[in-house]
Design a protein around this motif. Structure first.
Motif, PDB file in Angstrom:
ATOM      1  N   GLY A   1       2.584  18.359 -31.149  1.00 48.42           N
ATOM      2  CA  GLY A   1       3.314  19.412 -32.298  1.00 48.42           C
ATOM      3  C   GLY A   1       2.642  18.992 -33.327  1.00 48.42           C
ATOM      4  N   GLY A   2       1.523  18.008 -33.395  1.00 42.03           N
ATOM      5  CA  GLY A   2       0.779  17.800 -34.572  1.00 42.03           C
ATOM      6  C   GLY A   2      -0.387  18.451 -34.617  1.00 42.03           C
ATOM      7  N   ASN A   3      -1.549  17.266 -35.743  1.00 39.16           N
ATOM      8  CA  ASN A   3      -2.669  17.803 -35.681  1.00 39.16           C
ATOM      9  C   ASN A   3      -3.528  17.113 -34.469  1.00 39.16           C
ATOM     10  N   SER A   4      -4.638  17.916 -34.636  1.00 35.33           N
ATOM     11  CA  SER A   4      -5.600  16.614 -33.777  1.00 35.33           C
ATOM     12  C   SER A   4      -6.267  15.313 -34.147  1.00 35.33           C
ATOM     13  N   MET A   5      -5.409  14.691 -33.363  1.00 34.29           N
ATOM     14  CA  MET A   5      -6.160  13.083 -33.933  1.00 34.29           C
ATOM     15  C   MET A   5      -7.316  12.830 -33.786  1.00 34.29           C
ATOM     16  N   ALA A   6      -8.496  13.507 -32.992  1.00 31.83           N
ATOM     17  CA  ALA A   6      -9.946  13.338 -32.908  1.00 31.83           C
ATOM     18  C   ALA A   6     -10.350  14.673 -33.184  1.00 31.83           C
ATOM     19  N   SER A   7     -12.094  14.030 -33.460  1.00 30.01           N
ATOM     20  CA  SER A   7     -12.885  15.340 -33.299  1.00 30.01           C
ATOM     21  C   SER A   7     -13.595  15.447 -32.249  1.00 30.01           C
ATOM     22  N   VAL A   8     -14.438  16.639 -31.940  1.00 30.07           N
ATOM     23  CA  VAL A   8     -14.910  16.674 -30.984  1.00 30.07           C
ATOM     24  C   VAL A   8     -15.591  17.329 -30.691  1.00 30.07           C
ATOM     25  N   THR A   9     -17.348  17.259 -30.667  1.00 29.23           N
ATOM     26  CA  THR A   9     -18.174  17.308 -30.520  1.00 29.23           C
ATOM     27  C   THR A   9     -18.998  17.561 -29.477  1.00 29.23           C
ATOM     28  N   SER A  10     -19.974  18.922 -29.540  1.00 27.90           N
ATOM     29  CA  SER A  10     -21.002  19.007 -28.257  1.00 27.90           C
ATOM     30  C   SER A  10     -22.293  17.885 -28.431  1.00 27.90           C
ATOM     31  N   LYS A  11     -21.661  17.070 -26.774  1.00 23.92           N
ATOM     32  CA  LYS A  11     -23.110  15.962 -27.135  1.00 23.92           C
ATOM     33  C   LYS A  11     -24.065  16.556 -27.097  1.00 23.92           C
ATOM     34  N   GLU A  12     -24.332  17.751 -25.416  1.00 21.20           N
ATOM     35  CA  GLU A  12     -25.574  18.503 -25.308  1.00 21.20           C
ATOM     36  C   GLU A  12     -24.751  19.830 -25.051  1.00 21.20           C
ATOM     37  N   ASP A  13     -25.097  21.217 -25.187  1.00 21.04           N
ATOM     38  CA  ASP A  13     -24.827  22.184 -24.250  1.00 21.04           C
ATOM     39  C   ASP A  13     -23.874  22.273 -23.399  1.00 21.04           C
ATOM     40  N   SER A  14     -22.746  22.739 -23.548  1.00 26.09           N
ATOM     41  CA  SER A  14     -21.756  22.586 -22.167  1.00 26.09           C
ATOM     42  C   SER A  14     -20.623  24.091 -22.837  1.00 26.09           C
ATOM     43  N   ASP A  15     -20.846  24.980 -20.881  1.00 27.72           N
ATOM     44  CA  ASP A  15     -19.572  25.288 -21.370  1.00 27.72           C
ATOM     45  C   ASP A  15     -18.210  24.732 -21.297  1.00 27.72           C
ATOM     46  N   VAL A  16     -16.501  25.260 -22.198  1.00 25.75           N
ATOM     47  CA  VAL A  16     -15.611  24.619 -22.168  1.00 25.75           C
ATOM     48  C   VAL A  16     -14.902  26.158 -21.692  1.00 25.75           C
ATOM     49  N   TRP A  17     -13.643  25.743 -20.834  1.00 27.74           N
ATOM     50  CA  TRP A  17     -13.164  26.616 -20.671  1.00 27.74           C
ATOM     51  C   TRP A  17     -11.689  27.070 -21.438  1.00 27.74           C
ATOM     52  N   GLN A  18     -10.950  27.577 -22.430  1.00 25.88           N
ATOM     53  CA  GLN A  18     -10.012  27.102 -23.064  1.00 25.88           C
ATOM     54  C   GLN A  18      -9.268  28.710 -23.433  1.00 25.88           C
ATOM     55  N   ILE A  19      -7.679  27.878 -23.296  1.00 28.59           N
ATOM     56  CA  ILE A  19      -6.806  28.645 -23.180  1.00 28.59           C
ATOM     57  C   ILE A  19      -6.576  28.685 -24.985  1.00 28.59           C
ATOM     58  N   SER A  20      -5.483  29.852 -24.952  1.00 31.02           N
ATOM     59  CA  SER A  20      -5.051  29.773 -26.626  1.00 31.02           C
ATOM     60  C   SER A  20      -3.222  29.472 -26.474  1.00 31.02           C
ATOM     61  N   VAL A  21      -3.275  28.106 -27.634  1.00 23.12           N
ATOM     62  CA  VAL A  21      -1.926  28.236 -28.136  1.00 23.12           C
ATOM     63  C   VAL A  21      -0.737  29.419 -27.794  1.00 23.12           C
ATOM     64  N   GLU A  22      -1.054  30.661 -28.217  1.00 20.36           N
ATOM     65  CA  GLU A  22      -0.561  31.119 -27.940  1.00 20.36           C
ATOM     66  C   GLU A  22      -0.490  31.703 -26.105  1.00 20.36           C
ATOM     67  N   ASP A  23      -1.191  31.660 -25.839  1.00 20.32           N
ATOM     68  CA  ASP A  23      -1.144  32.444 -24.072  1.00 20.32           C
ATOM     69  C   ASP A  23      -0.149  30.875 -23.627  1.00 20.32           C
ATOM     70  N   PHE A  24      -0.700  29.734 -23.822  1.00 21.36           N
ATOM     71  CA  PHE A  24      -0.022  28.705 -23.019  1.00 21.36           C
ATOM     72  C   PHE A  24       1.391  28.909 -23.302  1.00 21.36           C
ATOM     73  N   ASP A  25       2.002  28.901 -24.541  1.00 25.24           N
ATOM     74  CA  ASP A  25       3.093  29.264 -24.923  1.00 25.24           C
ATOM     75  C   ASP A  25       4.076  30.294 -24.123  1.00 25.24           C
ATOM     76  N   ARG A  26       3.580  31.304 -23.712  1.00 25.29           N
ATOM     77  CA  ARG A  26       4.043  32.738 -22.688  1.00 25.29           C
ATOM     78  C   ARG A  26       3.802  31.357 -21.868  1.00 25.29           C
ATOM     79  N   PHE A  27       2.916  31.334 -20.957  1.00 29.03           N
ATOM     80  CA  PHE A  27       2.800  30.991 -19.414  1.00 29.03           C
ATOM     81  C   PHE A  27       4.371  29.561 -19.726  1.00 29.03           C
ATOM     82  N   ILE A  28       4.380  28.909 -20.986  1.00 32.22           N
ATOM     83  CA  ILE A  28       5.381  28.445 -20.018  1.00 32.22           C
ATOM     84  C   ILE A  28       6.518  28.877 -20.082  1.00 32.22           C
TER      85      ILE A  28
END
Length: 164
Positions: free
Chosen positions: A92-119
């Protein structure tokens, strides 16, 4: 030929956070993820900001860094199949680190709202996630991240609060 969803389901099954989820739960969860492309050098998560998604790296390499004065400390690389962004969300806090792509990348993501609904629709799964997070905290207590922060825990796992 394997579909994108089949690959995502396989990756989710291999993530310790979801190890106790049923096949049906994993399939339901996978259907809520979207695939996003990040060119090399893209900022995916900014340290100190509230997370808006949970991510699984499909391909490419990402870098996690933590600010330290005027510079930053390399915490590690994120490789395909690894999850990130989940710790800040669950605590329930803020991000503790930054994340950047070192090369072209494909990332799957789920919104926190959708994850909340799932839980919310699978309340027993939060117990499984909580137990996994507690084990992770114990294992990470001697990690380089904690050494950088003078062995100070940012949050106690027993104080996890999720507003769902």
């Amino acid at each position: 030929m394997t579909s994108v969803n089949d690959l995502l389901v396989k990756m989710i099954k291999e993530i310790d956070l979801f190890k106790d989820f049923s096949d049906d739960d994993i399939l339901d969860l996978a259907n809520s993820f979207v695939l996003k492309y990040y060119p090399s050098g893209s900022l995916i998560i900014r340290e100190g900001e509230k997370p808006n998604s949970i991510y699984i790296l499909k391909n490419g390499i990402l870098e996690a860094k933590k600010s330290h004065g005027l510079s930053s400390i390399h915490l590690g690389d994120i490789n395909p199949g690894e999850i990130f962004g989940e710790m800040s969300y669950i605590k329930g806090g803020n991000s503790m680190a930054s994340v950047t792509s070192k090369e072209d990348s494909d990332v799957w993501q789920i919104s926190v709202e959708d994850f909340d609904r799932f839980i919310k629709s699978n309340p027993g799964l939060m117990d499984s996630i909580y137990e996994t997070m507690k084990k992770r905290e114990e294992m990470n207590s001697s990690s380089s991240f904690n050494k950088v922060s003078n062995n100070k825990q940012d949050d106690d796992i027993d104080d996890i609060k999720i507003n769902i």
